[in-house]
Design a protein around this motif. Structure first.
Motif, PDB file in Angstrom:
ATOM      1  N   GLN A 142      83.264  92.242  60.704  1.00 24.37           N
ATOM      2  CA  GLN A 142      84.251  92.257  59.635  1.00 24.37           C
ATOM      3  C   GLN A 142      84.443  93.654  59.024  1.00 24.37           C
ATOM      4  O   GLN A 142      85.063  93.810  57.972  1.00 24.37           O
ATOM      5  CB  GLN A 142      83.861  91.253  58.546  1.00 24.37           C
ATOM      6  N   GLY A 143      83.882  94.633  59.709  1.00 24.87           N
ATOM      7  CA  GLY A 143      84.112  96.010  59.284  1.00 24.87           C
ATOM      8  C   GLY A 143      83.064  96.609  58.377  1.00 24.87           C
ATOM      9  O   GLY A 143      83.266  97.696  57.824  1.00 24.87           O
ATOM     10  N   TYR A 144      81.918  95.929  58.221  1.00 19.51           N
ATOM     11  CA  TYR A 144      80.854  96.427  57.346  1.00 19.51           C
ATOM     12  C   TYR A 144      79.562  96.573  58.162  1.00 19.51           C
ATOM     13  O   TYR A 144      79.005  95.578  58.627  1.00 19.51           O
ATOM     14  CB  TYR A 144      80.626  95.482  56.163  1.00 19.51           C
ATOM     15  N   ASP A 145      79.111  97.781  58.350  1.00 14.72           N
ATOM     16  CA  ASP A 145      77.932  98.044  59.178  1.00 14.72           C
ATOM     17  C   ASP A 145      76.663  97.791  58.367  1.00 14.72           C
ATOM     18  O   ASP A 145      75.943  98.715  57.988  1.00 14.72           O
ATOM     19  CB  ASP A 145      77.969  99.486  59.692  1.00 14.72           C
ATOM     20  N   ILE A 146      76.384  96.512  58.110  1.00 17.46           N
ATOM     21  CA  ILE A 146      75.226  96.122  57.304  1.00 17.46           C
ATOM     22  C   ILE A 146      74.392  95.102  58.075  1.00 17.46           C
ATOM     23  O   ILE A 146      74.889  94.042  58.457  1.00 17.46           O
ATOM     24  CB  ILE A 146      75.656  95.500  55.957  1.00 17.46           C
ATOM     25  N   GLU A 147      73.130  95.430  58.318  1.00 14.16           N
ATOM     26  CA  GLU A 147      72.166  94.498  58.891  1.00 14.16           C
ATOM     27  C   GLU A 147      70.941  94.470  57.981  1.00 14.16           C
ATOM     28  O   GLU A 147      70.447  95.523  57.575  1.00 14.16           O
ATOM     29  CB  GLU A 147      71.762  94.898  60.313  1.00 14.16           C
ATOM     30  N   TYR A 148      70.490  93.272  57.673  1.00  9.63           N
ATOM     31  CA  TYR A 148      69.392  93.166  56.705  1.00  9.63           C
ATOM     32  C   TYR A 148      68.707  91.811  56.878  1.00  9.63           C
ATOM     33  O   TYR A 148      69.379  90.787  57.033  1.00  9.63           O
ATOM     34  CB  TYR A 148      69.928  93.314  55.288  1.00  9.63           C
ATOM     35  N   ALA A 149      67.388  91.795  56.867  1.00 14.51           N
ATOM     36  CA  ALA A 149      66.657  90.546  57.103  1.00 14.51           C
ATOM     37  C   ALA A 149      65.347  90.499  56.335  1.00 14.51           C
ATOM     38  O   ALA A 149      64.762  91.533  55.994  1.00 14.51           O
ATOM     39  CB  ALA A 149      66.385  90.365  58.595  1.00 14.51           C
ATOM     40  N   THR A 150      64.890  89.297  56.103  1.00 16.13           N
ATOM     41  CA  THR A 150      63.565  89.070  55.537  1.00 16.13           C
ATOM     42  C   THR A 150      62.594  88.771  56.676  1.00 16.13           C
ATOM     43  O   THR A 150      63.001  88.624  57.823  1.00 16.13           O
ATOM     44  CB  THR A 150      63.570  87.883  54.556  1.00 16.13           C
ATOM     45  N   TRP A 151      61.316  88.699  56.353  1.00 16.80           N
ATOM     46  CA  TRP A 151      60.309  88.309  57.348  1.00 16.80           C
ATOM     47  C   TRP A 151      59.222  87.505  56.654  1.00 16.80           C
ATOM     48  O   TRP A 151      59.052  87.586  55.434  1.00 16.80           O
ATOM     49  CB  TRP A 151      59.707  89.526  58.054  1.00 16.80           C
ATOM     50  N   ARG A 152      58.510  86.744  57.449  1.00 19.82           N
ATOM     51  CA  ARG A 152      57.389  85.949  56.934  1.00 19.82           C
ATOM     52  C   ARG A 152      56.257  85.958  57.957  1.00 19.82           C
ATOM     53  O   ARG A 152      56.503  85.985  59.163  1.00 19.82           O
ATOM     54  CB  ARG A 152      57.814  84.498  56.667  1.00 19.82           C
ATOM     55  N   GLY A 153      55.030  85.919  57.461  1.00 18.33           N
ATOM     56  CA  GLY A 153      53.885  85.883  58.371  1.00 18.33           C
ATOM     57  C   GLY A 153      52.669  85.299  57.676  1.00 18.33           C
ATOM     58  O   GLY A 153      52.710  85.001  56.477  1.00 18.33           O
ATOM     59  N   LEU A 154      51.601  85.154  58.419  1.00 15.77           N
ATOM     60  CA  LEU A 154      50.360  84.605  57.873  1.00 15.77           C
ATOM     61  C   LEU A 154      49.316  85.698  57.736  1.00 15.77           C
ATOM     62  O   LEU A 154      49.255  86.627  58.549  1.00 15.77           O
ATOM     63  CB  LEU A 154      49.822  83.500  58.779  1.00 15.77           C
ATOM     64  N   ALA A 155      48.497  85.587  56.694  1.00 18.82           N
ATOM     65  CA  ALA A 155      47.444  86.577  56.478  1.00 18.82           C
ATOM     66  C   ALA A 155      46.254  85.939  55.777  1.00 18.82           C
ATOM     67  O   ALA A 155      46.367  84.889  55.140  1.00 18.82           O
ATOM     68  CB  ALA A 155      47.974  87.750  55.656  1.00 18.82           C
ATOM     69  N   LEU A 156      45.131  86.614  55.889  1.00 15.06           N
ATOM     70  CA  LEU A 156      43.888  86.212  55.240  1.00 15.06           C
ATOM     71  C   LEU A 156      43.495  87.248  54.203  1.00 15.06           C
ATOM     72  O   LEU A 156      43.932  88.401  54.278  1.00 15.06           O
ATOM     73  CB  LEU A 156      42.760  86.129  56.276  1.00 15.06           C
ATOM     74  N   PRO A 157      42.628  86.863  53.262  1.00 11.30           N
ATOM     75  CA  PRO A 157      42.026  87.890  52.411  1.00 11.30           C
ATOM     76  C   PRO A 157      41.095  88.731  53.267  1.00 11.30           C
ATOM     77  O   PRO A 157      40.624  88.280  54.316  1.00 11.30           O
ATOM     78  CB  PRO A 157      41.252  87.077  51.361  1.00 11.30           C
TER      79      PRO A 157
END
Length: 328
Positions: free
Chosen positions: A248-263
């Motif tokens: 649509q004419g807007y050069d925008i890419e952006y995303a979130t992420w999720r993962g698992l972790a321990l203390p």
């Protein structure tokens, strides 16, 4: 000569005994690792029930239970733009019975002084998914494309409200990126998670959200909202009519992420059991199907690659936040 032979025999017997003892200890150590887990596991979610993070986490845990042989209880510890939940993961007892889902905000809160720890204070397990932001508005809104939305905002500066999942959160930065890239003046409204923001949109209390497709899916399917565009490199397979911003004419890419972790401090043997179980769960057809229904983009990374990703992402997010004026 006889004394020498006797000495050699004696040494051989001693060596055999020591070898046997060591083998027994190793076997015992191995058995100890296999004994985990002996009870149910707590999984901390830093975001509210019903949101995208909660949805993917519950689906993953439900599948992982059959590989671990115990139940996994998801606890939503919300507040502070994700700070409370992430702190709860970091400060948990390092016995392997508390795991957590870390999210993008772990790499945006420290710069704002909202938490006094970083990704480096966690022991990463796996990255689960990465999802692009959408620009979603009410179904009866007077705009049907990103350009029409941008034009409307320019004609009504400061009047359009965009909801996000908390100040400085992934979707707040996403909305800031949209505003900065298109030159529009909008109001940013914070909620404790994406789910209440989407509910507010459907109710007409705000005009837009910049959250993932997974988080607007139910309202989209119900016909209450419409997606004007997605900040991805390609259209979503399940919704091929949703155009990318670039189309649509807007050069925008952006995303979130999720993962698992321990203390930090969990026994490596226990960590490996968790890595193996959640890796199998991520690849399990049951979870893959559930993720597909939620429109989640699975993006698995092993512990080493996830750790490298976290470091690079933290540096990139910091640069972006500075460019948007969110931090000095």
């Amino acid at each position: 000569m006889k004394k020498a032979i006797a000495l050699l025999v004696s040494l051989s017997v001693m060596a055999s005994a020591l070898f046997a003892q060591g083998g027994a200890e190793a076997a015992g150590s191995s058995k100890k690792a296999v004994d985990y887990p002996k009870k149910n596991i707590t999984m901390i979610c830093p975001w509210s029930a019903g949101g995208g993070t909660d949805a993917v986490l519950r689906a993953l845990c439900g599948t992982a239970e059959k590989y671990l042989g115990v139940g996994i209880t998801v606890e939503n510890k919300t507040g502070g733009a994700g700070a409370i939940g992430h702190a709860a993961i970091k400060n948990a007892k390092p016995d392997g019975y508390t795991v957590g889902m870390i999210t993008f905000e772990l790499n945006s809160l420290p710069q704002q002084g909202l938490i006094d720890f970083t990704y480096a204070d966690f022991d990463p397990l796996i990255r689960v998914n990465a999802d692009a932001a959408t620009l979603t508005v009410k179904a009866d809104a007077p705009y049907n494309s990103v350009k029409e939305f941008v034009d409307y905002c320019k004609a009504h500066p400061g009047e359009v409200s965009i909801g996000n999942s908390a100040p400085g959160s992934v979707w707040h930065i996403g909305a800031g990126l949209l505003a900065n890239s298109t030159g529009i003046d909008v109001k940013h409204v914070a909620f404790e998670g994406a789910a209440p923001a989407v509910t507010a949109l459907a109710g007409g209390h705000i005009q837009a959200v910049t959250v993932s497709l997974a988080e607007v899916k139910s309202q989209l399917d119900a016909g209450n909202v419409k997606c004007l565009g997605i900040m991805d490199s390609k259209r979503p397979a399940a919704y091929p009519d949703i155009k990318t911003f670039k189309e649509q004419g807007y050069d925008i890419e952006y995303a979130t992420w999720r993962g698992l972790a321990l203390p930090k401090g969990v026994d490596p043997a226990i960590k490996q059991i968790l890595v193996d179980a959640f890796t199998k769960a991520e690849q399990d057809p049951q979870f893959v199907e559930a993720a597909g229904k939620l429109n989640l983009n699975l993006a698995y990374l092993n512990p080493e690659d996830f750790a490298a990703f976290l470091k690079q992402n933290f540096e990139d997010v910091t640069t972006t936040m500075k460019a948007l004026g969110l931090v000095d």
